[in-house]
Design a protein around this motif. Structure first.
Motif, PDB file in Angstrom:
ATOM      1  N   CYS A  22      17.837  73.049  24.662  1.00  0.00           N
ATOM      2  CA  CYS A  22      18.024  73.345  26.085  1.00  0.00           C
ATOM      3  C   CYS A  22      17.080  74.409  26.627  1.00  0.00           C
ATOM      4  CB  CYS A  22      19.447  73.826  26.340  1.00  0.00           C
ATOM      5  SG  CYS A  22      20.743  72.757  25.695  1.00  0.00           S
ATOM      6  N   CYS A  58      17.479  72.402  32.761  1.00  0.00           N
ATOM      7  CA  CYS A  58      18.097  72.287  31.439  1.00  0.00           C
ATOM      8  C   CYS A  58      18.722  73.601  31.000  1.00  0.00           C
ATOM      9  CB  CYS A  58      17.064  71.834  30.413  1.00  0.00           C
ATOM     10  SG  CYS A  58      16.491  70.153  30.680  1.00  0.00           S
ATOM     11  N   GLY A  61      21.916  73.818  33.063  1.00  0.00           N
ATOM     12  CA  GLY A  61      22.905  72.802  32.710  1.00  0.00           C
ATOM     13  C   GLY A  61      23.203  72.697  31.237  1.00  0.00           C
ATOM     14  N   ARG A  63      21.420  71.248  28.827  1.00  0.00           N
ATOM     15  CA  ARG A  63      21.169  69.861  28.424  1.00  0.00           C
ATOM     16  C   ARG A  63      19.744  69.754  27.901  1.00  0.00           C
ATOM     17  NH1 ARG A  63      23.568  66.409  26.708  1.00  0.00           N
ATOM     18  NH2 ARG A  63      23.626  64.583  28.049  1.00  0.00           N
ATOM     19  N   GLU A 384      28.179  62.921  33.746  1.00  0.00           N
ATOM     20  CA  GLU A 384      26.840  62.349  33.804  1.00  0.00           C
ATOM     21  C   GLU A 384      26.890  60.828  33.785  1.00  0.00           C
ATOM     22  OE1 GLU A 384      23.953  65.651  31.627  1.00  0.00           O
ATOM     23  OE2 GLU A 384      24.624  63.904  30.500  1.00  0.00           O
ATOM     24  N   TYR A 443      15.396  65.539  31.988  1.00  0.00           N
ATOM     25  CA  TYR A 443      16.634  65.835  32.718  1.00  0.00           C
ATOM     26  C   TYR A 443      16.429  65.626  34.214  1.00  0.00           C
ATOM     27  CZ  TYR A 443      21.121  68.294  33.390  1.00  0.00           C
ATOM     28  OH  TYR A 443      22.417  68.624  33.702  1.00  0.00           O
ATOM     29  N   LYS A 447      18.382  62.573  36.856  1.00  0.00           N
ATOM     30  CA  LYS A 447      19.127  62.836  38.080  1.00  0.00           C
ATOM     31  C   LYS A 447      18.841  61.797  39.155  1.00  0.00           C
ATOM     32  CE  LYS A 447      21.244  66.262  36.344  1.00  0.00           C
ATOM     33  NZ  LYS A 447      22.644  66.044  35.915  1.00  0.00           N
TER      34      LYS A 447
END
Length: 497
Positions: A22, A58, A61, A63, A384, A443, A447
């Motif tokens: 991340c 990232c 979030g 991720r 997600e 990432y 979205k």
């Protein structure tokens, strides 16, 4: 004697792997931000901007930076005065950590390791085994470097045994010029010189864990022969004009790392391993007092960059209304925002589709007039639609392009990096097009996905065919319907040698 508990060792590596999935290293963010500030190519600057925005997203979030969450590489320096309190092998301990990190429910990582490289190539499901290196050193602590290496950059590794009188810098520059953009520049070059074949490779890989200091080196000037070579390679590689994502620009590498070791008088082994824009690594030490702790980077480390999706000159494209006139109107370097239906498919799916076509059977999906995205996404977490979903290297699909275009009526392919000559010829012959999404912005790309479902080859896991519904997915035209490639025209424009 320092005693290192098994649980502390395993916990530390598992948390390190989750952490680096991340968070970019702060020094890498600073180097990338500096490259963004000085970049003169608008296409390359836009790509670097997307990578930086993705990186900050990232971090916020928690991720993965990239859908290719990599192979685990763990370098362990075990002090002679330290004792690991365990009856298990070091490989077993590291693999337990990898298994735990990849299966974390709050941030699952994409399993990419296959068990049998020669035949079945069945995914192990948990990204084990890890690549483990252990060295016994002086001291009473255990020092560990953990990194996650993506396949795109790993596949560009090169090795040669030069004659002792040859120039290492010349070989590296010539070699980088042939690598294409599949390693997702801008990144870092790791170079190992000397020793034996395996020693040179290990030094090159381990050098990629060193802090970036090229900006400081340029400011103060080289203080050793090794630093002179590093600086020479840095300047000459960037003068090639390859640029971010191979689009043409002034920055291809952020740093060059070089390690050397005594070697045979008749030999000059040289290993070159590039690290991509998803550079991920961390260092920690254990002294018996407990597991390692990792400090979350300060958000001020990231520059304030906003990617304007509605900028002048950007064209919106309805993927459900693709026709020849639309596709043939696109030009290399043009930015598009895609909305509508998008299928996914990469190596394993393409192989299976071609086998089906050769057998005279119908495919499980109708690709006529459609677009396909070369991606193997990360599994989603709660809230997600899909996990990070950046592009994979398109050249691996080149061998399938002619049969897929001829047999399905597919019009558009999306991936990263350049296409080979045969693939470009097929694209031009069928009046199709190849687009690129930014490698290292997985990432951010995810979205744009509004719906996702597996529609074929579910047994392939992350390589199954998905049907996605996307909205304003940012891409750039890389090869137009005439066969003109931005990966040829861009670097040629910015080359300074």
């Amino acid at each position: 004697m320092t005693e290192i508990r098994e649980a502390d060792f395993v916990d530390s590596i598992a948390e390190a792997l989750q952490f680096i999935s991340c968070y970019h290293p702060p020094d890498f963010i600073r180097g990338l931000a500096a490259a963004y500030d000085r970049e003169e190519s608008s296409s390359a600057k836009q790509a670097i901007g997307q990578i930086l925005v993705n990186s900050r997203m990232c971090a916020l979030g928690r991720r993965p930076i990239c859908q290719d969450t990599g192979m685990a590489n763990v370098f362990i320096k075990l002090g002679m005065g330290a004792r690991m309190v365990s009856e298990r092998s070091m490989q077993d301990l590291v693999d337990e950590a990898v298994r735990r990190a990849w299966r974390a429910s709050d941030n699952p990582l994409r399993a990419s390791v296959v068990h049998d490289p020669l035949f079945g190539r069945v995914n192990t499901g948990d990204n084990t085994p890890a690549m483990v290196s252990v060295e016994l050193v002086a001291g009473s602590d255990v020092a560990v470097d953990v990194s996650a290496k993506g396949g795109g950059s790993e596949n560009k590794t090169k090795f040669a045994v030069l004659e002792p009188s040859e120039s290492i810098a010349d070989w590296v520059v010539r070699t980088v010029e042939t690598l294409g953009a599949g390693w997702c520049p801008p990144g870092v070059l790791g170079i190992g010189v000397g020793g034996s074949v395996d020693k040179a490779m290990a030094m090159a890989k381990e050098s990629l864990n060193e802090p970036l200091d090229m900006l400081e080196l340029k400011r103060r000037g080289p203080s050793s022969k090794t630093e002179e070579v590093r600086l020479e390679i840095f300047e000459r590689v960037n003068a090639l004009g390859i640029g971010a994502q191979g689009l043409g620009g002034i920055t291809t590498v952020l740093d060059v790392k070089l390690r050397s070791f005594p070697t045979h008088a008749a030999s000059l082994p040289v290993a070159l391993i590039p690290n991509c824009a998803a550079t991920r690594h961390i260092h920690f030490e254990l002294d018996g007092s407990g597991p390692a702790q990792f400090d979350v980077p300060n958000l001020s480390d990231w520059p304030d960059i906003v990617i304007e999706q509605s900028r002048i000159g950007t064209r919106r494209v309805d993927l459900d209304q693709l026709d020849d006139a639309e596709v043939q109107s696109w030009r290399p370097g043009e930015t598009l925002l895609l909305s509508g239906t998008l299928f996914t498919g990469r190596d394993a799916a393409h192989k299976r589709m071609v086998e089906t076509l050769r057998a005279g059977s119908a495919l499980p999906v109708d690709l006529r007039g459609r677009a396909i995205y070369y991606v193997g996404p990360v599994s989603p977490v709660e809230g997600e639609i899909i996990g990070p979903a950046g592009p994979t290297t398109a050249t691996r699909m080149d061998r399938f392009v002619e049969e897929i275009l001829a047999g399905t009526g597919l019009k558009v392919m999306i991936g990263k990096a350049e296409r080979g000559p045969a693939a470009i010829e097929s694209i031009a012959r069928h009046r199709a097009a190849y687009l690129i999404a930014v490698g290292g912005a997985a990432y951010l790309v995810s979205k744009a996905v509004r719906a996702a479902e597996v529609v074929a080859y579910a047994d392939l896991g992350m390589e199954a065919i998905y049907r996605l519904q996307v909205e304003d997915m940012p891409v750039m035209v890389a090869v137009d319907s005439t066969g003109t490639s931005v990966h040829d025209t861009g670097p040629a424009l910015w080359r300074r040698t």
